[in-house]
Write a protein that holds these residues in place. Sequence first.
Motif, PDB file in Angstrom:
ATOM      1  N   VAL A 107       0.825  -1.207   0.000  1.00 31.51           N
ATOM      2  CA  VAL A 107       0.000   0.000   0.000  1.00 31.51           C
ATOM      3  C   VAL A 107       0.860   1.258   0.000  1.00 31.51           C
ATOM      4  CG1 VAL A 107      -1.785   1.275   1.245  1.00 31.51           C
ATOM      5  CG2 VAL A 107      -1.861  -1.224   1.165  1.00 31.51           C
ATOM      6  N   ALA A 108       1.954   1.270   0.744  1.00 32.57           N
ATOM      7  CA  ALA A 108       2.775   2.474   0.846  1.00 32.57           C
ATOM      8  C   ALA A 108       3.286   2.923  -0.513  1.00 32.57           C
ATOM      9  CB  ALA A 108       3.944   2.231   1.798  1.00 32.57           C
ATOM     10  N   LEU A 150       4.107   8.322   1.210  1.00 24.94           N
ATOM     11  CA  LEU A 150       4.466   7.198   2.080  1.00 24.94           C
ATOM     12  C   LEU A 150       5.654   6.402   1.550  1.00 24.94           C
ATOM     13  CD1 LEU A 150       0.910   5.790   2.930  1.00 24.94           C
ATOM     14  CD2 LEU A 150       2.289   7.392   4.272  1.00 24.94           C
ATOM     15  N   ARG A 151       6.229   6.815   0.467  1.00 29.84           N
ATOM     16  CA  ARG A 151       7.257   5.989  -0.161  1.00 29.84           C
ATOM     17  C   ARG A 151       8.511   5.832   0.694  1.00 29.84           C
ATOM     18  NH1 ARG A 151       6.054   7.959  -6.335  1.00 29.84           N
ATOM     19  NH2 ARG A 151       4.251   6.593  -6.612  1.00 29.84           N
ATOM     20  N   LYS A 152       8.742   6.759   1.622  1.00 28.94           N
ATOM     21  CA  LYS A 152       9.869   6.586   2.538  1.00 28.94           C
ATOM     22  C   LYS A 152       9.687   5.356   3.420  1.00 28.94           C
ATOM     23  CE  LYS A 152      11.316  11.424   2.821  1.00 28.94           C
ATOM     24  NZ  LYS A 152      11.522  12.594   3.709  1.00 28.94           N
ATOM     25  N   ARG A 212      -8.794  13.584   9.582  1.00 28.89           N
ATOM     26  CA  ARG A 212      -7.418  13.281   9.192  1.00 28.89           C
ATOM     27  C   ARG A 212      -7.368  12.694   7.779  1.00 28.89           C
ATOM     28  NH1 ARG A 212      -3.950  12.879  13.706  1.00 28.89           N
ATOM     29  NH2 ARG A 212      -4.846  14.156  15.377  1.00 28.89           N
ATOM     30  N   ALA A 213      -6.229  12.842   7.111  1.00 27.46           N
ATOM     31  CA  ALA A 213      -5.995  12.180   5.827  1.00 27.46           C
ATOM     32  C   ALA A 213      -5.781  10.698   6.100  1.00 27.46           C
ATOM     33  CB  ALA A 213      -4.786  12.781   5.134  1.00 27.46           C
ATOM     34  N   PRO A 214      -6.586   9.796   5.498  1.00 30.83           N
ATOM     35  CA  PRO A 214      -6.572   8.387   5.907  1.00 30.83           C
ATOM     36  C   PRO A 214      -5.227   7.685   5.828  1.00 30.83           C
ATOM     37  CG  PRO A 214      -8.490   8.841   4.551  1.00 30.83           C
ATOM     38  CD  PRO A 214      -7.638  10.073   4.495  1.00 30.83           C
ATOM     39  N   ALA A 215      -4.557   7.725   4.683  1.00 26.79           N
ATOM     40  CA  ALA A 215      -3.329   6.940   4.530  1.00 26.79           C
ATOM     41  C   ALA A 215      -2.210   7.417   5.458  1.00 26.79           C
ATOM     42  CB  ALA A 215      -2.881   6.937   3.074  1.00 26.79           C
ATOM     43  N   PRO A 216      -1.881   8.715   5.486  1.00 23.44           N
ATOM     44  CA  PRO A 216      -0.840   9.142   6.431  1.00 23.44           C
ATOM     45  C   PRO A 216      -1.192   8.854   7.880  1.00 23.44           C
ATOM     46  CG  PRO A 216      -1.213  10.824   4.771  1.00 23.44           C
ATOM     47  CD  PRO A 216      -2.304   9.816   4.612  1.00 23.44           C
TER      48      PRO A 216
END
Length: 332
Positions: free
Chosen positions: A93-94, A100-102, A143-147
């Motif tokens: 998913v990242a 989120l690539r880090k 909030r922003a879901p993925a982060p």
Amino acid sequence: MNGFDPARLDEVLRDFAADKANFHSLLVERRGVMVAEAYKRGRDHAPWSPFRRDVAFDADTRHDMRSVSRTVTGLLWGIAQGQGLLPGLDTPVAGLYPELRKLAQRRRGLITIRHLLTMTCGLSWNEMHASSALNDELRLHWRAPAPYLFFHRLASPPGMRFNYNAGCTAVLGQLLARHTGVTLPEFARTQLFEPMGITDWVWDKDLRGRPLAFSGLHMRPSDLARLGRMVLRQGQWQGRAIVPADWLAQATRAHIDTGDGRQYGYHWWLGKVEALGGKHPWHAAFGNGGQRLYLVPSLDLVVVMTAGDYNKAEIGQQCSQLLKRVAGAILD
């Protein structure tokens, strides 16, 4: 009565009407026929409001389905995957989010779409403090879901432990909208609800105007029963394929133990109920407060319940007992 003992089922319905638990509806459908449909007055309130209101529920009243929305989002994912619109279930998913690539080279980078579907992402998450600021589900409303999901610490290796997590569904809903090119409610309207003749529904949004994939759906209990019948028919409705049968077969099988005697599939709960001298597997959609869609394939049975006892553990036990009594009234 379509295989039911009329006296025993009537007793269930009388007790339902008199029950002090805050139930709002009970629908029983077997072999494609609605056998019982009962509604009553009860207390209800929105997730963000502490104030309860008295509502005379009937067949035309839309009900807040809470986390039943998660199961419906899972159905939508299956539809879109069958259309070839989505990444594979073992996609990390990242890697789908530039921000989120880090994390992709770290252990959180091992979390896949399949882990989101089975609630086994391994990230720490708390939905137990239902009405406090510690509730991660409530925080998702702004909030922003993925982060927000991915910057929780990793509490266990992905795929190893079940932890009910609204963030998993929120990210799935966001990815579905991104890859289909339409909003989650619009995809639901065109690909699921309208093909089944379901027109009276709404899907709430969060404080930023984003559809709440994990808790926003409101619909009539009879339409929820209709969804259940479609699933029991392996995704078919009036001769039309709605959800791919192979998706439903995978979604409704056990992928992980939940730790309380039940199992979990792709946004479906799994358990067993006693009837006709044996134990029959069911799969179900659960929502906070007593929202339930139970499907028992071996009995060709659909049971819908709605209620307003939000954040109360007892309602889960009461729903289980009500299902047991309904199944126990079956004669053949």
